[in-house]
Design a protein around this motif. Sequence first.
Motif, PDB file in Angstrom:
ATOM      1  N   LYS A  63      73.508  93.811  49.449  1.00 18.57           N
ATOM      2  CA  LYS A  63      73.609  92.383  49.104  1.00 18.57           C
ATOM      3  C   LYS A  63      72.695  92.052  47.948  1.00 18.57           C
ATOM      4  O   LYS A  63      71.685  92.706  47.706  1.00 18.57           O
ATOM      5  CB  LYS A  63      73.241  91.518  50.301  1.00 18.57           C
ATOM      6  N   THR A  64      73.065  91.001  47.206  1.00 22.80           N
ATOM      7  CA  THR A  64      72.193  90.497  46.158  1.00 22.80           C
ATOM      8  C   THR A  64      71.075  89.707  46.820  1.00 22.80           C
ATOM      9  O   THR A  64      71.145  89.297  47.987  1.00 22.80           O
ATOM     10  CB  THR A  64      72.961  89.577  45.198  1.00 22.80           C
ATOM     11  N   ARG A  65      70.024  89.461  46.013  1.00 19.78           N
ATOM     12  CA  ARG A  65      68.911  88.723  46.618  1.00 19.78           C
ATOM     13  C   ARG A  65      69.320  87.304  46.956  1.00 19.78           C
ATOM     14  O   ARG A  65      68.756  86.671  47.841  1.00 19.78           O
ATOM     15  CB  ARG A  65      67.713  88.722  45.667  1.00 19.78           C
ATOM     16  N   GLU A  66      70.351  86.762  46.230  1.00 20.58           N
ATOM     17  CA  GLU A  66      70.814  85.420  46.560  1.00 20.58           C
ATOM     18  C   GLU A  66      71.515  85.416  47.907  1.00 20.58           C
ATOM     19  O   GLU A  66      71.556  84.409  48.606  1.00 20.58           O
ATOM     20  CB  GLU A  66      71.772  84.899  45.477  1.00 20.58           C
ATOM     21  N   GLU A  67      72.087  86.565  48.267  1.00 20.13           N
ATOM     22  CA  GLU A  67      72.827  86.626  49.525  1.00 20.13           C
ATOM     23  C   GLU A  67      71.941  86.961  50.724  1.00 20.13           C
ATOM     24  O   GLU A  67      72.315  86.715  51.862  1.00 20.13           O
ATOM     25  CB  GLU A  67      73.941  87.678  49.412  1.00 20.13           C
ATOM     26  N   VAL A  68      70.774  87.487  50.425  1.00 18.01           N
ATOM     27  CA  VAL A  68      69.887  87.893  51.527  1.00 18.01           C
ATOM     28  C   VAL A  68      69.223  86.659  52.119  1.00 18.01           C
ATOM     29  O   VAL A  68      68.685  85.810  51.398  1.00 18.01           O
ATOM     30  CB  VAL A  68      68.821  88.889  51.026  1.00 18.01           C
ATOM     31  N   GLU A  69      69.259  86.531  53.429  1.00 20.18           N
ATOM     32  CA  GLU A  69      68.580  85.433  54.118  1.00 20.18           C
ATOM     33  C   GLU A  69      67.341  85.976  54.822  1.00 20.18           C
ATOM     34  O   GLU A  69      67.416  86.969  55.533  1.00 20.18           O
ATOM     35  CB  GLU A  69      69.512  84.800  55.153  1.00 20.18           C
ATOM     36  N   ARG A  95      53.739  82.809  42.352  1.00 27.33           N
ATOM     37  CA  ARG A  95      52.541  83.112  43.130  1.00 27.33           C
ATOM     38  C   ARG A  95      52.674  82.547  44.555  1.00 27.33           C
ATOM     39  O   ARG A  95      53.306  81.512  44.789  1.00 27.33           O
ATOM     40  CB  ARG A  95      51.285  82.504  42.490  1.00 27.33           C
ATOM     41  N   ASN A  96      52.062  83.294  45.450  1.00 29.33           N
ATOM     42  CA  ASN A  96      51.903  82.826  46.836  1.00 29.33           C
ATOM     43  C   ASN A  96      53.226  82.413  47.491  1.00 29.33           C
ATOM     44  O   ASN A  96      53.301  81.371  48.146  1.00 29.33           O
ATOM     45  CB  ASN A  96      50.926  81.652  46.907  1.00 29.33           C
ATOM     46  N   PHE A  97      54.241  83.217  47.294  1.00 29.56           N
ATOM     47  CA  PHE A  97      55.465  82.973  48.046  1.00 29.56           C
ATOM     48  C   PHE A  97      55.286  83.637  49.405  1.00 29.56           C
ATOM     49  O   PHE A  97      55.154  84.851  49.511  1.00 29.56           O
ATOM     50  CB  PHE A  97      56.689  83.546  47.327  1.00 29.56           C
ATOM     51  N   GLN A  98      55.232  82.820  50.442  1.00 31.93           N
ATOM     52  CA  GLN A  98      54.950  83.326  51.788  1.00 31.93           C
ATOM     53  C   GLN A  98      56.234  83.363  52.608  1.00 31.93           C
ATOM     54  O   GLN A  98      57.048  82.445  52.558  1.00 31.93           O
ATOM     55  CB  GLN A  98      53.913  82.444  52.491  1.00 31.93           C
ATOM     56  N   HIS A  99      56.367  84.473  53.379  1.00 29.16           N
ATOM     57  CA  HIS A  99      57.504  84.597  54.272  1.00 29.16           C
ATOM     58  C   HIS A  99      57.149  85.567  55.391  1.00 29.16           C
ATOM     59  O   HIS A  99      56.311  86.462  55.225  1.00 29.16           O
ATOM     60  CB  HIS A  99      58.737  85.104  53.497  1.00 29.16           C
ATOM     61  N   PRO A 100      57.756  85.383  56.534  1.00 32.81           N
ATOM     62  CA  PRO A 100      57.463  86.264  57.677  1.00 32.81           C
ATOM     63  C   PRO A 100      58.290  87.557  57.580  1.00 32.81           C
ATOM     64  O   PRO A 100      59.367  87.584  57.022  1.00 32.81           O
ATOM     65  CB  PRO A 100      57.893  85.413  58.880  1.00 32.81           C
ATOM     66  N   GLY A 121      62.928  82.347  58.775  1.00 34.49           N
ATOM     67  CA  GLY A 121      61.631  81.659  58.775  1.00 34.49           C
ATOM     68  C   GLY A 121      61.223  81.142  57.437  1.00 34.49           C
ATOM     69  O   GLY A 121      60.135  80.562  57.294  1.00 34.49           O
ATOM     70  N   VAL A 122      62.031  81.370  56.374  1.00 36.31           N
ATOM     71  CA  VAL A 122      61.689  80.889  55.026  1.00 36.31           C
ATOM     72  C   VAL A 122      62.434  79.592  54.762  1.00 36.31           C
ATOM     73  O   VAL A 122      63.655  79.515  54.985  1.00 36.31           O
ATOM     74  CB  VAL A 122      62.028  81.939  53.951  1.00 36.31           C
ATOM     75  N   ASP A 123      61.697  78.600  54.256  1.00 35.30           N
ATOM     76  CA  ASP A 123      62.317  77.318  53.948  1.00 35.30           C
ATOM     77  C   ASP A 123      63.325  77.516  52.822  1.00 35.30           C
ATOM     78  O   ASP A 123      63.037  78.181  51.804  1.00 35.30           O
ATOM     79  CB  ASP A 123      61.234  76.311  53.537  1.00 35.30           C
ATOM     80  N   SER A 124      64.508  76.966  52.998  1.00 39.26           N
ATOM     81  CA  SER A 124      65.573  77.169  52.007  1.00 39.26           C
ATOM     82  C   SER A 124      65.203  76.590  50.652  1.00 39.26           C
ATOM     83  O   SER A 124      65.588  77.124  49.601  1.00 39.26           O
ATOM     84  CB  SER A 124      66.877  76.536  52.511  1.00 39.26           C
ATOM     85  N   VAL A 125      64.449  75.530  50.668  1.00 41.31           N
ATOM     86  CA  VAL A 125      64.047  74.923  49.381  1.00 41.31           C
ATOM     87  C   VAL A 125      63.101  75.853  48.648  1.00 41.31           C
ATOM     88  O   VAL A 125      63.252  76.105  47.430  1.00 41.31           O
ATOM     89  CB  VAL A 125      63.403  73.554  49.623  1.00 41.31           C
ATOM     90  N   GLU A 126      62.097  76.383  49.374  1.00 40.36           N
ATOM     91  CA  GLU A 126      61.146  77.295  48.747  1.00 40.36           C
ATOM     92  C   GLU A 126      61.865  78.562  48.269  1.00 40.36           C
ATOM     93  O   GLU A 126      61.546  79.123  47.220  1.00 40.36           O
ATOM     94  CB  GLU A 126      60.027  77.638  49.744  1.00 40.36           C
ATOM     95  N   TRP A 127      62.827  79.043  49.070  1.00 41.87           N
ATOM     96  CA  TRP A 127      63.596  80.220  48.673  1.00 41.87           C
ATOM     97  C   TRP A 127      64.409  79.944  47.417  1.00 41.87           C
ATOM     98  O   TRP A 127      64.489  80.780  46.514  1.00 41.87           O
ATOM     99  CB  TRP A 127      64.493  80.626  49.839  1.00 41.87           C
ATOM    100  N   GLY A 128      64.919  78.753  47.312  1.00 42.21           N
ATOM    101  CA  GLY A 128      65.683  78.367  46.124  1.00 42.21           C
ATOM    102  C   GLY A 128      64.805  78.329  44.884  1.00 42.21           C
ATOM    103  O   GLY A 128      65.220  78.734  43.786  1.00 42.21           O
TER     104      GLY A 128
END
Length: 418
Positions: A9-15, A38-43, A18-25
Motif C-alpha cells: 500500500k501507499t503511505r496514503e492508504e496505510v492507516e 518534527r515530533n510526529f507522534q503515533h503508537p 491511534g493517529v488523529d486523521s488531521v495530524e496524519w493529513g
Amino acid sequence: CPKRPSWAKTREEVEIPGVDSVEWGKLLADMAAHRSFRNFQHPRKRPDGRVVHLSINGKAIFDEAGKFRGYRGSDSDVTEYERTRESLATAHDELEMRVAQRTEELRRSNDRLRGEEAKLREILENSPVGVAITTRKKDYSRAAGERLLVNSALIRMFGEIDREGFLKTPIEDSWVDLDQLAAVREVLKGGGDLVDFEAQRRRKDGTTWWVSMNTRPIKLDDQDCTMVWHFDITERKEAEGELRKNEALIRALIDHLPVLISIKDLDGRYTFVSPAFTRFMDMTAEQVIGKKFSDLHSPEASAILKTADQAVLKSGAALQSEETFPVVLGSSTLLLTKFPIQDGDGNTISIGTIGIDITEQMRAEEALRMNEAYLSALIETNPSSIFLKDLDGRYLLINSAFEKSMSLDRNEIIGRTT
C-alpha cells in the motif's frame, strides 16, 4: 479482489491506529511537498503486544541540483512522556469537572445566601426591636463607628424620617451622657460586647429616651461589623423614677412619723422596724431585726401579741386593740393596728403593725375623770341649791339641795324649763 498486504500500500492508504486523521493529513501534506517535519507522534504495537509511542522527525534531503532525494529521519520512544501527558490530561479533565461542580455548588450556595440575606433583611426590617449594623473599628478613641443598616423600628425610636440622612448622622450626636459613650467605646475597644447596657439617647427633636443595648460581632460583605439591638425602656425608667420618689416619700414618712411601725414574718421574727419603734424599745434596728417579740419582752406581753397575730392570720383582716406593755420607766399604753401583708396571689406573707403611744392621752383622760368625779361630789354635797341651765332655760344639772327645795324628783326637773 484479494486484500493487499500493508507493504503493497501507499503511505496514503496505510492507516495507523491511534493517529488523529488531521495530524496524519498534515504529515502527508508535508511529505508530498518535500517539507521537513518534527515530533510526529503515533503508537506502535511491538511483537510482544506492548504498545509504545514513537516521536518521528524527518529532514528533507536534496542533491546539488536541488532534486529531492528522500528523508533523513530519527525516532524516539516517548511512551513514558505520553503516559504522563495522558495522566495529566485525565487529571486536568477531572480537575475541570470538579471546578465546574464546585463552581455550581458555590453558585447555589451564593443563591441561598442571597435568599437568606433577603429574609434576614426582611426580618430585621419588620422587627419591633430597633436594630442597627455598624462598622466595627479597631480604634474607638474618636468615633463610635458608622451605621451601615438600620430598620424602621430604630428610625421611629430616634424620631427620624429620612433613612439615608439617619445613616449619615454621626452616632455621637444622639448621646446625652458622654461618659456613657466613653464606657461603650471601652467595651468595644477591648473586644467585648454590650449586654443590657442602659443609656439615655437624644431624638431628632431634642427629646430624650432610655435604651437598653446589646451587641454582637457579625460579618457583612466580608466586613467586620457590629449588630446592635435597641430596646426602648423609657417607660420602665420613668416608672423606676416614680418608684424611687415614692420610696423616698414613704421612707421620709416612716422616719419622721411618731408611730411605731414593724413587719414580722410568719415565724414572728422582725424583718423591719421604724426609727420610732427602736426609740420606744430603746434598741437599735440591728438588735431587733431577726428577733421575736418574746426575745425582747415578758411572756405575758408576748402572749398578747401572739394571739393578735394569729387572729390576723386567721381572718386575713386588720385588727385594732389597746394593750399595755412594760417599758423601762413606768408603763406605756399603745393603740395597735395589725394587718396582713399579702403577695400578688392573695397569700399572707408578713404581718404589719402600727402602734401609737397614747400613754399621755390615757393619763389625761384619767385625770379628767377624776376631776369630774371630784366636781360632781362637791356640787352634790353642797348645802346650797345649785343648778345649771342651757341658753333656752332648760335644766341640765341640779344638786340634792335644789331637788329638796323644789320638792320634785330629779328626773322631773332635768330637761324642763320650770
